[in-house]
Design a protein around this motif. Structure first.
Motif, PDB file in Angstrom:
ATOM      1  N   GLY A  34       0.846  -1.188   0.000  1.00 57.27           N
ATOM      2  CA  GLY A  34       0.000   0.000   0.000  1.00 57.27           C
ATOM      3  C   GLY A  34       0.882   1.238   0.000  1.00 57.27           C
ATOM      4  O   GLY A  34       2.069   1.177   0.298  1.00 57.27           O
ATOM      5  N   GLU A  35       0.287   2.359  -0.355  1.00 53.00           N
ATOM      6  CA  GLU A  35       1.036   3.609  -0.387  1.00 53.00           C
ATOM      7  C   GLU A  35       1.387   4.065   1.032  1.00 53.00           C
ATOM      8  O   GLU A  35       0.872   3.542   2.021  1.00 53.00           O
ATOM      9  CB  GLU A  35       0.213   4.685  -1.092  1.00 53.00           C
ATOM     10  CG  GLU A  35      -0.053   4.384  -2.555  1.00 53.00           C
ATOM     11  CD  GLU A  35      -1.049   5.363  -3.160  1.00 53.00           C
ATOM     12  OE1 GLU A  35      -0.622   6.211  -3.967  1.00 53.00           O
ATOM     13  OE2 GLU A  35      -2.238   5.286  -2.807  1.00 53.00           O
ATOM     14  N   SER A  38      -0.975   4.207   4.415  1.00 51.66           N
ATOM     15  CA  SER A  38      -2.084   3.249   4.269  1.00 51.66           C
ATOM     16  C   SER A  38      -2.321   2.439   5.543  1.00 51.66           C
ATOM     17  O   SER A  38      -3.331   1.745   5.651  1.00 51.66           O
ATOM     18  CB  SER A  38      -1.812   2.300   3.092  1.00 51.66           C
ATOM     19  OG  SER A  38      -0.636   1.547   3.317  1.00 51.66           O
ATOM     20  N   LYS A  40       0.191   0.299   6.953  1.00 42.68           N
ATOM     21  CA  LYS A  40       1.019  -0.918   6.968  1.00 42.68           C
ATOM     22  C   LYS A  40       1.902  -1.007   8.218  1.00 42.68           C
ATOM     23  O   LYS A  40       1.927  -2.026   8.907  1.00 42.68           O
ATOM     24  CB  LYS A  40       1.923  -0.965   5.716  1.00 42.68           C
ATOM     25  CG  LYS A  40       1.204  -0.860   4.392  1.00 42.68           C
ATOM     26  CD  LYS A  40       2.141  -1.079   3.222  1.00 42.68           C
ATOM     27  CE  LYS A  40       3.325  -0.128   3.194  1.00 42.68           C
ATOM     28  NZ  LYS A  40       2.928   1.284   2.962  1.00 42.68           N
ATOM     29  N   HIS A 187       5.863  -0.931  -0.347  1.00 41.76           N
ATOM     30  CA  HIS A 187       5.029  -0.233  -1.333  1.00 41.76           C
ATOM     31  C   HIS A 187       5.287  -0.811  -2.716  1.00 41.76           C
ATOM     32  O   HIS A 187       4.642  -0.429  -3.695  1.00 41.76           O
ATOM     33  CB  HIS A 187       5.363   1.269  -1.339  1.00 41.76           C
ATOM     34  CG  HIS A 187       6.747   1.553  -1.857  1.00 41.76           C
ATOM     35  ND1 HIS A 187       7.871   1.382  -1.079  1.00 41.76           N
ATOM     36  CD2 HIS A 187       7.181   1.940  -3.073  1.00 41.76           C
ATOM     37  CE1 HIS A 187       8.942   1.682  -1.798  1.00 41.76           C
ATOM     38  NE2 HIS A 187       8.549   2.006  -3.010  1.00 41.76           N
ATOM     39  N   VAL A 201      -3.568  -6.038   0.511  1.00 40.95           N
ATOM     40  CA  VAL A 201      -3.485  -4.672   0.007  1.00 40.95           C
ATOM     41  C   VAL A 201      -4.234  -3.734   0.951  1.00 40.95           C
ATOM     42  O   VAL A 201      -5.394  -3.990   1.300  1.00 40.95           O
ATOM     43  CB  VAL A 201      -4.087  -4.568  -1.418  1.00 40.95           C
ATOM     44  CG1 VAL A 201      -3.929  -3.144  -1.967  1.00 40.95           C
ATOM     45  CG2 VAL A 201      -3.401  -5.567  -2.358  1.00 40.95           C
ATOM     46  N   LYS A 203      -5.369   0.354   2.015  1.00 43.62           N
ATOM     47  CA  LYS A 203      -5.604   1.717   1.550  1.00 43.62           C
ATOM     48  C   LYS A 203      -6.350   2.474   2.645  1.00 43.62           C
ATOM     49  O   LYS A 203      -7.368   1.991   3.157  1.00 43.62           O
ATOM     50  CB  LYS A 203      -6.430   1.727   0.259  1.00 43.62           C
ATOM     51  CG  LYS A 203      -6.704   3.131  -0.273  1.00 43.62           C
ATOM     52  CD  LYS A 203      -7.576   3.087  -1.524  1.00 43.62           C
ATOM     53  CE  LYS A 203      -7.822   4.502  -2.050  1.00 43.62           C
ATOM     54  NZ  LYS A 203      -8.737   4.493  -3.231  1.00 43.62           N
ATOM     55  N   ASN A 204      -5.809   3.611   3.020  1.00 43.81           N
ATOM     56  CA  ASN A 204      -6.456   4.465   4.031  1.00 43.81           C
ATOM     57  C   ASN A 204      -6.845   3.704   5.299  1.00 43.81           C
ATOM     58  O   ASN A 204      -7.939   3.868   5.842  1.00 43.81           O
ATOM     59  CB  ASN A 204      -7.697   5.145   3.436  1.00 43.81           C
ATOM     60  CG  ASN A 204      -7.349   6.076   2.287  1.00 43.81           C
ATOM     61  OD1 ASN A 204      -6.273   6.652   2.246  1.00 43.81           O
ATOM     62  ND2 ASN A 204      -8.267   6.206   1.334  1.00 43.81           N
ATOM     63  N   VAL A 208      -8.232  -3.764   1.553  1.00 41.48           N
ATOM     64  CA  VAL A 208      -9.151  -3.734   0.410  1.00 41.48           C
ATOM     65  C   VAL A 208      -9.019  -4.967  -0.473  1.00 41.48           C
ATOM     66  O   VAL A 208      -9.876  -5.210  -1.332  1.00 41.48           O
ATOM     67  CB  VAL A 208      -8.942  -2.452  -0.433  1.00 41.48           C
ATOM     68  CG1 VAL A 208      -9.249  -1.211   0.385  1.00 41.48           C
ATOM     69  CG2 VAL A 208      -7.531  -2.382  -1.011  1.00 41.48           C
ATOM     70  N   TYR A 224      -8.057  -0.590  -6.577  1.00 42.17           N
ATOM     71  CA  TYR A 224      -6.834   0.007  -6.041  1.00 42.17           C
ATOM     72  C   TYR A 224      -5.633  -0.897  -6.318  1.00 42.17           C
ATOM     73  O   TYR A 224      -4.537  -0.419  -6.643  1.00 42.17           O
ATOM     74  CB  TYR A 224      -6.991   0.247  -4.540  1.00 42.17           C
ATOM     75  CG  TYR A 224      -5.773   0.846  -3.892  1.00 42.17           C
ATOM     76  CD1 TYR A 224      -5.350   2.136  -4.208  1.00 42.17           C
ATOM     77  CD2 TYR A 224      -5.034   0.123  -2.967  1.00 42.17           C
ATOM     78  CE1 TYR A 224      -4.217   2.679  -3.611  1.00 42.17           C
ATOM     79  CE2 TYR A 224      -3.910   0.661  -2.365  1.00 42.17           C
ATOM     80  CZ  TYR A 224      -3.513   1.945  -2.691  1.00 42.17           C
ATOM     81  OH  TYR A 224      -2.393   2.487  -2.099  1.00 42.17           O
ATOM     82  N   THR A 225      -5.825  -2.219  -6.192  1.00 42.64           N
ATOM     83  CA  THR A 225      -4.754  -3.159  -6.526  1.00 42.64           C
ATOM     84  C   THR A 225      -4.354  -2.991  -7.979  1.00 42.64           C
ATOM     85  O   THR A 225      -3.154  -2.959  -8.322  1.00 42.64           O
ATOM     86  CB  THR A 225      -5.202  -4.606  -6.276  1.00 42.64           C
ATOM     87  OG1 THR A 225      -5.686  -4.732  -4.941  1.00 42.64           O
ATOM     88  CG2 THR A 225      -4.057  -5.591  -6.504  1.00 42.64           C
ATOM     89  N   LEU A 228      -2.228   0.075  -8.397  1.00 45.04           N
ATOM     90  CA  LEU A 228      -0.855  -0.137  -7.964  1.00 45.04           C
ATOM     91  C   LEU A 228      -0.078  -0.925  -9.021  1.00 45.04           C
ATOM     92  O   LEU A 228       1.081  -0.636  -9.300  1.00 45.04           O
ATOM     93  CB  LEU A 228      -0.825  -0.885  -6.639  1.00 45.04           C
ATOM     94  CG  LEU A 228      -1.279  -0.109  -5.388  1.00 45.04           C
ATOM     95  CD1 LEU A 228      -1.283  -1.053  -4.185  1.00 45.04           C
ATOM     96  CD2 LEU A 228      -0.391   1.084  -5.117  1.00 45.04           C
TER      97      LEU A 228
END
Length: 232
Positions: A34-35, A38, A40, A187, A201, A203-204, A208, A224-225, A228
């Motif tokens: 994840g970005e 996110s 992690k 990431h 994965v 996100k926020n 997800v 979202y995957t 990425l």
């Protein structure tokens, strides 16, 4: 098994993790992607017991879980030579055969292409990539039940990253019968795709997507995957 159920973590009114439901077996090789921001690293800290969830539950069997952090320089005492830092780690391990640990240290240094003379140097005399390799070695030589690596290849060049992947893969495949596991946080899907069996994965602050790596390019992947994947 590691189990997180309806887990939330927030600071004041800001949720860092939201409604996390996750089961992890002790012998899995998992990638968490994840970005930045996110959630992690916060998830890793909860699994390590460094912080506690605001709501929900986190339970695990009595696994010995050790981390490999991203910022290797912060993981070593600048006043200690590398051999002192290695010895300090061993000192706190119970019921270990030190001769076997040092034998493992020598083997890992050879695989990571680190000269044993470096053990007589202080952290400031080593490059970021060399320190990160030592950081990884120090954890692996103690053979915990589960290793959690947080962006552990961020300071490595491509060649050193490939060596790291090889050593991590060897660690898992040679110890699979003993139920050793890896949780790798990154990431970089391209890095994770070379070693993990399962991808989570984020996100926020939410999970997800959660799938076996063979299904990475399946149509049902979360949007979202797919986003990425389009970056790499």
């Amino acid at each position: 098994m590691i189990q997180l159920k309806n887990l939330n973590y927030r600071i004041k009114q800001q949720y860092i993790l939201k409604n996390i439901n996750l089961n992890i077996e002790s012998n899995e090789v998992i990638g968490i992607v994840g970005e930045s921001g996110s959630g992690k690293t916060t998830l890793m800290q909860i699994i390590l017991g460094l912080i506690h969830p605001t709501d929900g539950t986190y339970t695990s069997d009595k696994y010995r879980i050790l981390p490999i952090f991203q910022h290797a320089y912060d993981s070593f005492n600048p006043k200690f030579k590398m051999k002192q830092s290695i010895a300090e780690a061993i000192k706190y391990q119970q019921q270990v055969d030190e001769s076997q640990i040092y034998k493992r240290l020598s083997m890992l240094m050879e695989h990571m292409q680190l000269d044993e003379q470096m053990l007589n140097k202080y952290p400031e005399a080593l490059s970021g990539g060399q320190l990160q390799r030592f950081n990884t070695i120090r954890t692996m030589m103690l053979e915990p039940d589960i290793i959690i690596g947080d962006e552990m290849t961020a300071s490595l060049d491509v060649i050193a990253e490939q060596r790291m992947i090889h050593v991590l893969r060897e660690y898992y495949t040679k110890t699979a019968d003993s139920h050793k596991g890896l949780i790798l946080i990154s990431h970089d899907i391209a890095f994770l795709n070379q070693i993990v069996e399962r991808m989570i994965v984020m996100k926020n602050g939410e999970i997800v997507d959660d799938f076996h790596i063979q299904d990475l390019f399946a149509q049902q992947r979360h949007a979202y995957t797919k986003a990425l994947l389009s970056i790499y």
